[in-house]
Write a protein that holds these residues in place. Structure first.
Motif, short mmCIF file in Angstrom:
data_model
loop_
_atom_site.label_atom_id
_atom_site.label_comp_id
_atom_site.label_asym_id
_atom_site.label_seq_id
_atom_site.Cartn_x
_atom_site.Cartn_y
_atom_site.Cartn_z
N VAL A 13 0.84 -1.20 0.00
CA VAL A 13 0.00 0.00 0.00
C VAL A 13 0.87 1.25 0.00
O VAL A 13 0.63 2.20 -0.76
CB VAL A 13 -0.95 0.00 1.22
CG1 VAL A 13 -1.73 1.31 1.27
CG2 VAL A 13 -1.91 -1.18 1.15
N SER A 48 -7.29 0.52 -0.41
CA SER A 48 -6.30 -0.44 0.07
C SER A 48 -5.85 -0.11 1.49
O SER A 48 -5.74 -0.99 2.35
CB SER A 48 -5.08 -0.46 -0.86
OG SER A 48 -5.45 -0.85 -2.16
N ARG A 195 -9.79 -7.48 2.10
CA ARG A 195 -8.46 -6.91 1.86
C ARG A 195 -7.73 -7.65 0.75
O ARG A 195 -7.13 -7.02 -0.14
CB ARG A 195 -7.63 -6.98 3.14
CG ARG A 195 -6.23 -6.36 3.00
CD ARG A 195 -5.25 -6.96 3.97
NE ARG A 195 -5.07 -8.38 3.74
CZ ARG A 195 -4.44 -9.19 4.58
NH1 ARG A 195 -3.96 -8.72 5.71
NH2 ARG A 195 -4.30 -10.48 4.29
N LEU A 199 -6.32 -6.04 -2.73
CA LEU A 199 -4.88 -6.02 -2.99
C LEU A 199 -4.44 -7.02 -4.06
O LEU A 199 -3.51 -6.72 -4.83
CB LEU A 199 -4.10 -6.29 -1.70
CG LEU A 199 -3.68 -5.06 -0.88
CD1 LEU A 199 -4.90 -4.27 -0.43
CD2 LEU A 199 -2.85 -5.49 0.33
N LEU A 206 -4.54 -4.41 -6.37
CA LEU A 206 -3.42 -3.47 -6.32
C LEU A 206 -2.19 -4.02 -7.02
O LEU A 206 -1.53 -3.30 -7.79
CB LEU A 206 -3.10 -3.15 -4.85
CG LEU A 206 -1.96 -2.19 -4.54
CD1 LEU A 206 -2.19 -1.52 -3.19
CD2 LEU A 206 -0.59 -2.88 -4.53
#
Length: 239
Positions: A13, A48, A195, A199, A206
């Motif tokens: 992050v 995130s 999460r 991610l 992410l």
């Protein structure tokens, strides 16, 4: 889940923010893909960061619930033994007293060995421990002691903490403490899934988007450009 893995999530992050700050100053950065645009990268960063923060908050709540349960159960064994001591002076039948002591043994963790017989030879073989020590089982065995006490009219101790009404309240505390552990664990597991999707979900997570940002910068500036060199040093780890 390892501490290293949790640290990796937070680092991903933080590195996304670093990546965004870098590509924001690139004048040629104008991707044709929506999820690579600066505004959407910033949204991804916020989501995130919130997801990682929420996981840690829920993890702490679960740890607190576990600690509270441990504290609640600290006096269970001694309380159970004190109940037996009270029963031993009441002149109860051997059967009733034996039943109470058997339940107390389960709470104390006394291991009675149950013999098994080999079907072919008819001989006794290995033994199996009948100790029941999970929190739920401990509370269940304590509940059975209380049910037994309710059938004994002469059980009327002077000590407040050993009176049946207070023992029932204590049992409720034991049950509720485990319930809170289960609830906070369920919430934590849900947040972990959320999460991980934000991610690491293929295509939209992410990690994937960060790699695509790098690829796009390389496509417009070139693999040997200082622009690409700056962001290629920002490392991301997959789940």
């Amino acid at each position: 889940m390892s501490k290293q893995y949790e640290t990796g999530n937070a680092k991903n992050v933080a590195d996304l923010q670093k990546l965004i700050e870098q590509v924001t100053v690139y004048t040629a950065y104008n991707p044709p893909v929506d999820n690579l645009k600066i505004v959407n990268l910033n949204t991804l960063y916020i989501n995130s960061l919130n997801a990682v923060t929420e996981v840690e908050e829920k993890r702490n709540a679960n740890k607190n619930a576990i600690h509270t349960r441990q504290q609640a159960y600290l006096n269970l064994k001694s309380t159970s033994t004190r109940i037996i001591n009270q029963l031993e002076i009441l002149g109860l039948s051997e059967g009733v007293l034996a039943q109470a002591k058997s339940l107390n043994n389960l709470i104390q963790g006394s291991k009675k060995k149950k013999k098994e017989v080999d079907e072919e030879t008819g001989e006794e073989s290995k033994t199996v421990s009948t100790s029941r020590q999970s929190y739920t089982q401990l509370a269940d065995n304590f509940s059975k002691i209380l049910q037994l006490l309710a059938t004994i009219p002469t059980y009327n101790p002077n000590l407040e903490e050993l009176k049946l009404v207070n023992l029932i309240a204590y049992h409720t505390t034991l049950v509720e403490s485990t319930k809170n552990v289960d609830i906070t664990e369920a919430v934590l597991n849900t947040k972990l899934i959320e999460r991980n999707n934000i991610l690491y979900k293929s295509g939209t997570g992410l990690y994937t988007i960060a790699q695509n940002v790098k690829k796009y910068v390389k496509s417009i500036y070139g693999a040997t450009s200082p622009e690409y060199s700056n962001i290629s040093k920002i490392k991301f780890t997959s789940s």
